[in-house]
Design an enzyme around this catalytic site. Structure first.
Site, PDB file in Angstrom:
ATOM      1  N   GLY A 120       0.720  -1.280  -0.152  1.00  0.00           N
ATOM      2  CA  GLY A 120       0.003  -0.144  -0.035  1.00  0.00           C
ATOM      3  C   GLY A 120       0.951   1.322   0.094  1.00  0.00           C
ATOM      4  O   GLY A 120       0.698   2.283  -0.840  1.00  0.00           O
ATOM      5  N   LYS A 123     -10.217   6.387   4.416  1.00  0.00           N
ATOM      6  CA  LYS A 123     -10.724   5.986   3.223  1.00  0.00           C
ATOM      7  C   LYS A 123     -11.303   4.696   2.961  1.00  0.00           C
ATOM      8  O   LYS A 123     -10.520   3.613   2.428  1.00  0.00           O
ATOM      9  CB  LYS A 123      -9.580   6.167   2.056  1.00  0.00           C
ATOM     10  CG  LYS A 123     -10.094   6.364   0.787  1.00  0.00           C
ATOM     11  CD  LYS A 123      -9.153   5.826  -0.270  1.00  0.00           C
ATOM     12  CE  LYS A 123      -8.742   4.384  -0.058  1.00  0.00           C
ATOM     13  NZ  LYS A 123      -9.907   3.731  -0.856  1.00  0.00           N
ATOM     14  N   PRO A 124     -12.270   4.325   3.719  1.00  0.00           N
ATOM     15  CA  PRO A 124     -13.044   2.995   3.575  1.00  0.00           C
ATOM     16  C   PRO A 124     -13.839   2.702   2.237  1.00  0.00           C
ATOM     17  O   PRO A 124     -14.193   3.867   1.711  1.00  0.00           O
ATOM     18  CB  PRO A 124     -13.990   3.143   4.624  1.00  0.00           C
ATOM     19  CG  PRO A 124     -14.315   4.427   4.955  1.00  0.00           C
ATOM     20  CD  PRO A 124     -13.183   5.334   4.310  1.00  0.00           C
ATOM     21  N   GLU A 131     -16.174  -1.367   4.381  1.00  0.00           N
ATOM     22  CA  GLU A 131     -15.482  -1.090   5.602  1.00  0.00           C
ATOM     23  C   GLU A 131     -16.065   0.050   6.299  1.00  0.00           C
ATOM     24  O   GLU A 131     -16.082   0.045   7.682  1.00  0.00           O
ATOM     25  CB  GLU A 131     -14.002  -0.557   5.068  1.00  0.00           C
ATOM     26  CG  GLU A 131     -13.084  -1.692   4.757  1.00  0.00           C
ATOM     27  CD  GLU A 131     -11.914  -1.189   3.762  1.00  0.00           C
ATOM     28  OE1 GLU A 131     -11.120  -2.039   3.277  1.00  0.00           O
ATOM     29  OE2 GLU A 131     -11.973   0.059   3.293  1.00  0.00           O
ATOM     30  N   GLY A 147     -18.173   5.926  -8.161  1.00  0.00           N
ATOM     31  CA  GLY A 147     -17.332   6.982  -7.739  1.00  0.00           C
ATOM     32  C   GLY A 147     -16.962   7.040  -6.277  1.00  0.00           C
ATOM     33  O   GLY A 147     -16.530   6.189  -5.792  1.00  0.00           O
ATOM     34  N   VAL A 161      -5.457  -3.498  -9.752  1.00  0.00           N
ATOM     35  CA  VAL A 161      -4.523  -3.464  -8.801  1.00  0.00           C
ATOM     36  C   VAL A 161      -3.882  -2.079  -8.620  1.00  0.00           C
ATOM     37  O   VAL A 161      -3.661  -1.440  -9.539  1.00  0.00           O
ATOM     38  CB  VAL A 161      -3.327  -4.600  -9.431  1.00  0.00           C
ATOM     39  CG1 VAL A 161      -2.280  -4.613  -8.153  1.00  0.00           C
ATOM     40  CG2 VAL A 161      -4.016  -5.945  -9.130  1.00  0.00           C
ATOM     41  N   ASP A 203      -4.762   2.680  -3.934  1.00  0.00           N
ATOM     42  CA  ASP A 203      -3.582   3.177  -3.564  1.00  0.00           C
ATOM     43  C   ASP A 203      -3.212   4.600  -4.368  1.00  0.00           C
ATOM     44  O   ASP A 203      -2.894   5.452  -3.819  1.00  0.00           O
ATOM     45  CB  ASP A 203      -2.289   2.386  -3.475  1.00  0.00           C
ATOM     46  CG  ASP A 203      -2.435   0.867  -2.697  1.00  0.00           C
ATOM     47  OD1 ASP A 203      -3.199   1.328  -1.601  1.00  0.00           O
ATOM     48  OD2 ASP A 203      -2.038   0.022  -3.125  1.00  0.00           O
ATOM     49  N   GLY A 240      -1.764  -5.339 -15.517  1.00  0.00           N
ATOM     50  CA  GLY A 240      -0.814  -5.837 -14.326  1.00  0.00           C
ATOM     51  C   GLY A 240      -0.907  -5.150 -13.255  1.00  0.00           C
ATOM     52  O   GLY A 240      -2.071  -4.525 -12.759  1.00  0.00           O
TER      53      GLY A 240
END
Length: 312
Positions: free
Chosen positions: A38, A183-184, A188, A227, A250, A254, A289
């Site tokens: 992260g 930032k859930p 979460e 969003g 992926v 982050d 990737g």
């Protein structure tokens, strides 16, 4: 100064294959390898945007050296916590016939209490005091569940704003300590307010419950194709996600945190920072990737978002 903390770094490897078939020898495309985890992803993304940060992470074995060499090559500043075990690696395989992603995530090396303490010592001894500390990602074995909460307390002592991006019990404990920004995602946020499910129209009220308890000053809820929504005690807003051809998810979260953090460091409002963060997160999905985003894509999407919001 922005400091990112990654306690479970990894070498992220990615490849693709026409179809996943058991018991067969599968011919894959050339393997791509990136430094991941992260906080490391956030530091990489900030560098791509033209900013600077300091990445702190435990490093051991061949994989740890690969991460260090990668960051050196990208001119990303870092400090390591030497550990006696091999840093983990993760593998992502894309099935090209369906575009489905299969992500194989390893647990990471177990850390000792001495190695955990070394992180706090390193943070407190930095010659330049951090203004924003971002802790992101999972925790490896051996690290107490209140690690993010301890980081939140340390950030307060250093006078830094603390941004937490994690999940499960570590997220709940960090919130109880109190942070600047959470930032859930929707799941979460449900755990933060003790609910099994939330409708989109319930997000702002749920976020304010957390804010009013003093668990954070601001919240940015990522809502996938819908969003994101930013909420503070005094305001809120929803930011649309641009529709793009998705290659991989992926690092998208982050990347979003990186964009928000970079803008806040420049003194921008939370609203503007979230616009930019959504642009970064969306741009990251456009690359295959484990790659993150290209700055040119971010700037184009950022302008689109601003126009969409202005026309509402």
């Amino acid at each position: 100064m922005i400091v990112t903390i990654t306690m479970n770094p990894a070498i992220d490897k990615s490849t693709s294959v026409e179809k996943l078939v058991p018991e067969k020898k599968l011919r894959c495309t050339a393997m791509m390898a990136e430094a991941g985890g992260g906080g490391i992803n956030i530091s990489k993304a900030i560098k791509e945007l033209g900013g600077e940060s300091l990445a702190i992470f435990p490093s051991g074995g061949i994989n740890g050296k690969l991460i260090e060499d990668y960051l050196t090559g990208k001119q990303v500043a870092y400090k390591t916590i030497p550990i006696g075990h091999e840093t983990r690696e993760n593998i992502m395989v894309r099935e090209s016939s369906t575009n489905a992603q299969y992500r194989f995530v390893m647990p990471g090396a177990e850390l000792s209490q001495r190695e955990v303490n070394a992180c706090f010592h390193l943070l407190q001894q930095l010659p330049d005091k951090p203004t924003i500390i971002v802790a992101s990602g999972s925790l490896p074995p051996g690290i107490p569940e209140d690690f993010f909460a301890q980081l939140a307390a340390t950030a307060k002592k250093l006078g830094a704003r603390f941004i937490a991006d994690t999940s499960g019990k570590p997220l709940l404990l960090a919130a109880q300590e109190g942070v600047f920004l959470l930032k859930p995602n929707m799941s979460e946020l449900c755990s933060l307010v003790g609910k099994d499910f939330l409708e989109l129209e319930e997000v702002d009220d749920a976020a304010r419950q957390v804010i009013n308890k003093g668990e954070c000053e601001a919240m940015v809820v990522s809502m996938g194709p819908a969003g994101a929504m930013w909420i503070t005690k005094d305001g809120q807003g929803q930011v649309p996600a641009p529709v793009v051809k998705k290659q991989s998810t992926v690092g998208a979260g982050d990347s979003m945190v990186a964009g928000i953090t970079w803008m806040l460091q420049q003194g921008k409002s939370l609203q503007e920072a979230v616009y930019f963060g959504v642009a970064c997160g969306t741009a990251a999905t456009m690359n295959a990737g484990t790659q993150l985003f290209k700055k040119t894509d971010v700037l184009r999407l950022y302008e689109w978002i601003k126009k969409q919001v202005a026309h509402k």
